[in-house]
Design an enzyme around this catalytic site. Structure first.
Site, short mmCIF file in Angstrom:
data_model
loop_
_atom_site.label_atom_id
_atom_site.label_comp_id
_atom_site.label_asym_id
_atom_site.label_seq_id
_atom_site.Cartn_x
_atom_site.Cartn_y
_atom_site.Cartn_z
CB CYS A 90 -0.70 -0.17 1.36
SG CYS A 90 -1.83 1.55 1.19
CB CYS B 24 -1.78 4.47 4.47
SG CYS B 24 -3.33 3.92 3.57
CB SER B 25 -0.69 0.32 6.69
OG SER B 25 -1.72 1.05 7.32
CB CYS B 26 -5.01 -0.51 2.26
SG CYS B 26 -5.28 1.24 2.55
FE FE Z 1 -3.18 2.21 2.82
#
Ligand code: FE
Length: 187
Positions: free
Chosen positions: A92, A95-97
């Site tokens: 991602c 971010c951190s999906c």
């Molecule tokens: Fe994300």
């Protein structure tokens, strides 16, 4: 950190902003009910059941839900199948999906800026950092998760696993192999 969390939790509960019982349910969910074991069961099923595999590739959200794995951050799932000629890697960049129902919460490195930047610029270098060297002829496809779509990599089934049960096969499926930064391990 633990003390800070406890203090914060106490204050928020005293002010009536959170319900400690609801918090316990949430913590239990992420500690016990989600996690890479779920994804591993999905992969193992796809390895042994061609019909399920086809369904998973066609409509991952429904196929995964049929095994009971649903919920936040897993509403729109896409399954990516690794083959000898194509290796899929998930990141991602924003971010951190991450697909919580099948993989749990993301590892720290997944959220780090270096991984997010390099997975796109130098996927082979990232794989090398994880100890994975693929033939030059293997294409690497990088998939950028979004707030909408989450990916689950179906790693290649390791050789010599023809006689294994579905449960034994699931034990070969590592978390990293379902992100694409690893391979399924031999039994
Ligand atoms: Fe994300």
């Amino acid at each position: 950190m633990e003390r800070r969390v406890r203090a914060l939790r106490t204050v928020l509960a005293e002010k009536g902003y959170i319900d400690p019982a609801a918090l316990d349910v949430l913590i239990d969910t992420y500690e016990r009910k989600t996690g890479p074991r779920n994804g591993a069961r999905v992969v193992a099923r796809a390895w042994v059941d061609a019909e399920f595999r086809n369904w998973l590739l066609r409509d991952a959200t429904a196929a995964i839900a049929s095994l009971g794995y649903t919920g936040r951050q897993g509403e729109h799932m896409v399954a990516l199948e690794n083959t000898a000629s194509c290796h899929n890697l998930v990141v991602c960049t924003l971010c951190s999906c991450y697909p919580w129902p099948v993989l749990g919460l993301p590892p720290t490195w997944y959220k780090s800026a270096p991984y997010r930047a390099r997975a796109v610029k130098d996927p082979r270098g990232v794989l090398a950092d994880f100890g994975i060297r693929l033939p030059e002829s293997t294409e690497i496809r990088v998939w950028d998760s979004t707030a909408e779509v989450r990916y689950l990599v179906i790693p290649q089934r390791p050789p010599g696993t023809d006689t294994l049960s579905e449960e034994q096969l699931a034990a070969c499926v590592t978390r990293d192999s379902m992100i694409g930064t690893g391979l399924a391990r031999p039994p």
